[in-house]
Design a protein around this motif. Structure first.
Motif, mmCIF file in Angstrom:
data_model
loop_
_atom_site.group_PDB
_atom_site.id
_atom_site.type_symbol
_atom_site.label_atom_id
_atom_site.label_comp_id
_atom_site.label_asym_id
_atom_site.label_seq_id
_atom_site.Cartn_x
_atom_site.Cartn_y
_atom_site.Cartn_z
ATOM 1 N N SER A 40 -7.817 -5.941 8.477
ATOM 2 C CA SER A 40 -6.812 -5.753 7.425
ATOM 3 C C SER A 40 -6.938 -6.809 6.336
ATOM 4 N N ALA A 41 -7.716 -7.849 6.592
ATOM 5 C CA ALA A 41 -7.921 -8.891 5.581
ATOM 6 C C ALA A 41 -8.520 -8.280 4.318
ATOM 7 N N SER A 42 -8.099 -8.780 3.180
ATOM 8 C CA SER A 42 -8.538 -8.214 1.906
ATOM 9 C C SER A 42 -9.928 -8.718 1.520
ATOM 10 N N GLY A 112 -11.612 -9.249 14.337
ATOM 11 C CA GLY A 112 -12.283 -8.234 13.535
ATOM 12 C C GLY A 112 -13.013 -7.233 14.406
ATOM 13 N N PHE A 113 -13.738 -7.733 15.406
ATOM 14 C CA PHE A 113 -14.463 -6.825 16.283
ATOM 15 C C PHE A 113 -13.503 -6.045 17.166
ATOM 16 N N THR A 221 -8.483 0.556 6.214
ATOM 17 C CA THR A 221 -8.861 -0.828 5.907
ATOM 18 C C THR A 221 -9.625 -0.950 4.602
ATOM 19 N N THR A 222 -9.937 0.179 3.965
ATOM 20 C CA THR A 222 -10.774 0.149 2.770
ATOM 21 C C THR A 222 -10.039 0.653 1.563
ATOM 22 N N PRO A 225 -13.448 -0.415 -5.057
ATOM 23 C CA PRO A 225 -13.777 -1.679 -5.680
ATOM 24 C C PRO A 225 -12.753 -2.053 -6.745
ATOM 25 N N GLY A 226 -12.487 -3.362 -6.808
ATOM 26 C CA GLY A 226 -11.544 -3.848 -7.794
ATOM 27 C C GLY A 226 -10.167 -4.032 -7.240
ATOM 28 N N LYS A 227 -9.884 -3.421 -6.048
ATOM 29 C CA LYS A 227 -8.600 -3.604 -5.406
ATOM 30 C C LYS A 227 -8.648 -4.842 -4.512
ATOM 31 N N SER A 228 -7.509 -5.194 -3.959
ATOM 32 C CA SER A 228 -7.436 -6.448 -3.230
ATOM 33 C C SER A 228 -7.709 -6.319 -1.754
ATOM 34 N N SER A 229 -7.881 -5.123 -1.246
ATOM 35 C CA SER A 229 -8.132 -5.005 0.173
ATOM 36 C C SER A 229 -9.261 -4.031 0.448
#
Length: 229
Positions: A40-42, A112-113, A221-222, A225-229
């Motif tokens: 979930s990390a950006s 993450g894994f 989670t995706t 491009p250009g977004k924060s997460s």
């Protein structure tokens, strides 16, 4: 006079080297951030950890799936190796138990894994190829463990996905507060899987519904491009 100006091809190699260094910095930063915070990390937080701008981040990795592929393909390879080791055990039940313990330990060591094993990323080609290889090997392992009479007959390969989902939830919920809680949960799982079964299980959700759930979780989670997460 700048002698490099006489050689148009001269600056190309330093630019390539800079790009490769940036790529490696981003991958290393992503490993740190994802292990700590999960998927979930950006992307912006990864860029900050790497010390690069968000534009540089998206030049190297246009999508989060591509970054996930670069970061976790080796871990998925280790996961597949754990299944291979389990298949080599002369006692299929011991191999099966050892595999579950090893896979859940990998989740506990890296948030993450832990998430990756509960999601799927169709464009992450290397990662998904290794996951598929591991799945096929797991099916063989399950069949062998059942043949010994130690693994309950109604265990389904899709149940492994449920185990990973449950374990990821425990790992992410307990964190540093109770870092070994997952071990008790895994022991409860294993004891419930051994034959003779105390009673029948509810119907399995099946492979396709769980795949859709994993796909939805991965897409969550995706962002473009250009977004924060």
């Amino acid at each position: 006079m700048n002698s490099g100006a006489q050689h148009p091809d001269g600056p190309a190699q330093p630019l390539r080297s800079d790009a490769e260094r940036n790529r490696e910095r981003i991958i290393a930063a992503a490993r740190t951030v994802f292990a700590r915070d999960g998927l979930s990390a950006s992307m912006a937080s990864v860029a900050r950890e790497a010390g690069v701008g968000i534009a540089t981040m998206f030049r190297r990795f246009p999508t989060k799936e591509e970054l996930v592929d670069a970061v976790f393909s080796d871990r998925m390879g280790a996961y597949a190796d754990a299944v291979t080791v389990a298949l080599e055990d002369p006692d299929p039940w011991n191999g099966f138990v050892g595999y579950i313990e090893a896979a859940c330990a990998m989740q506990a060591a890296d948030s993450g894994f832990a998430d990756v094993l509960t999601m799927t990323f169709p464009t992450a080609k290397v990662l998904e190829q290794r996951r598929n290889e591991a799945y096929q090997a797991m099916v063989r392992l399950i069949d062998r463990a059942k043949a010994t009479g130690r693994l309950r007959e109604d265990f389904d390969p899709s149940d492994l996905v449920l185990i990973h989902m449950a374990n990821a939830g425990v790992v992410n919920a307990t964190g540093d507060a109770a870092p070994d809680a997952w071990r008790r949960v895994v022991a409860l799982f294993i004891q419930s899987l051994e034959a003779p079964a105390r009673g029948p299980l509810p119907a399995s959700p099946g492979h396709e519904p769980l795949y859709k759930a994993m796909l939805r979780a991965g897409q969550g989670t995706t962002t473009p491009p250009g977004k924060s997460s």
